[in-house]
Design an enzyme around this catalytic site. Structure first.
Site, mmCIF file in Angstrom:
data_model
loop_
_atom_site.group_PDB
_atom_site.id
_atom_site.type_symbol
_atom_site.label_atom_id
_atom_site.label_comp_id
_atom_site.label_asym_id
_atom_site.label_seq_id
_atom_site.Cartn_x
_atom_site.Cartn_y
_atom_site.Cartn_z
ATOM 1 N N CYS A 12 0.824 -1.361 -0.570
ATOM 2 C CA CYS A 12 0.335 0.408 0.221
ATOM 3 C C CYS A 12 1.082 1.416 -0.159
ATOM 4 O O CYS A 12 1.499 1.347 1.108
ATOM 5 C CB CYS A 12 -0.840 -0.059 1.108
ATOM 6 S SG CYS A 12 -1.949 1.458 1.315
ATOM 7 N N VAL A 52 -6.098 0.512 4.830
ATOM 8 C CA VAL A 52 -5.293 0.668 5.327
ATOM 9 C C VAL A 52 -4.956 1.727 4.405
ATOM 10 O O VAL A 52 -5.089 2.497 3.833
ATOM 11 C CB VAL A 52 -4.241 -0.851 4.767
ATOM 12 C CG1 VAL A 52 -4.626 -1.632 6.266
ATOM 13 C CG2 VAL A 52 -4.010 -0.795 3.908
ATOM 14 N N GLU A 68 -7.497 6.643 6.684
ATOM 15 C CA GLU A 68 -6.572 7.617 6.064
ATOM 16 C C GLU A 68 -5.883 8.004 6.520
ATOM 17 O O GLU A 68 -5.270 9.005 7.350
ATOM 18 C CB GLU A 68 -8.589 8.623 5.642
ATOM 19 C CG GLU A 68 -9.841 8.375 5.071
ATOM 20 C CD GLU A 68 -8.750 7.268 3.720
ATOM 21 O OE1 GLU A 68 -8.463 8.436 3.255
ATOM 22 O OE2 GLU A 68 -9.641 6.178 3.014
#
Length: 233
Positions: A12, A52, A68
């Site tokens: 991510c 995530v 966030e």
């Protein structure tokens, strides 16, 4: 005593933002990874959007959860030492604007690696080129320096480090070169790649994981990776 836990996924880019900021601020934190394809029940309970990063903030028996990445960055800015925002309100607002632009660029990268046909890929590549040109002009306007802001490393830098990390893998694994010919952007990219906090934001298996993720997209990028692998073999 307040303790922080960063709930993460290995690939991510938004998690990387928070990890870099925490490192730059010298804040100790624990990192917990989840498999987003098989979300554990505790994660589903904690994450309203099912995404995530999450930042768990524990103070004694009390625990709160922030979600966030931009909100997490701002929370860290307000509560932790080493400010990464400029002092001037107008400069802070401009930085926040370019953070949003960085999020838009990540969305464009997602469209690029999901493009199923070469025609769609070329459209997305052209759009990314336009965005890269806009960043190049902004960097030129701000003057010489290794970071986004001539005043030093700021919150904008952790936002773009994961963007450039994508292109590192695109270039090496798929032969996709979309950022060439932009001198200021190239300097910034090199400086970020050399920064310890940026290197440490992912583990040693990041590139291989991203390669497998891209191959699984069955997209134009996937096909480019396969072709380049065949040539190399």
């Amino acid at each position: 005593m307040t303790t922080l836990t960063l709930v993460s996924h290995h690939l991510c880019p938004y998690v990387q933002r928070a990890a870099i900021a925490l490192d730059e601020k010298g804040v100790p934190f624990e990192r917990v990874y989840v498999d987003l394809a098989r979300k554990p029940d505790w994660f589903v309970t904690l994450s309203p959007l099912g995404k995530v990063p999450l930042l768990k903030v524990r103070d004694g028996a009390n625990e709160s959860v922030i979600f966030e990445s931009v909100v997490i960055l701002e929370y860290l800015e307000e509560t932790q030492p080493v400010s990464l925002h400029p002092a001037d309100p107008l400069d802070r607002a401009r930085h926040r604007s370019w953070i949003e632009f960085g999020s838009a660029m990540l969305n464009a990268i997602g469209r690029l690696y999901n493009a199923k046909t070469e025609a769609a890929f070329e459209r997305e590549a052209e759009a990314i080129g336009v965005m890269a040109d806009r960043i190049e002009r902004e960097l030129a306007a701000r003057g010489n320096g290794p970071w986004f802001d001539v005043g030093g490393f700021s919150l904008v830098d952790p936002v773009y480090a994961p963007v450039f990390r994508y292109f590192d893998v695109f270039e090496r694994e798929a032969g996709v070169r979309l950022l060439e010919g932009r001198e200021r952007l190239a300097q910034w990219r090199i400086s970020l790649a050399q920064r310890e906090s940026v290197r440490d934001a992912v583990d040693g298996g990041y590139a291989a994981r991203l390669r497998e993720f891209l191959l699984a997209r069955e997209s134009a990028v996937s096909e480019r990776i396969r072709k380049l692998s065949t040539v190399a073999a």
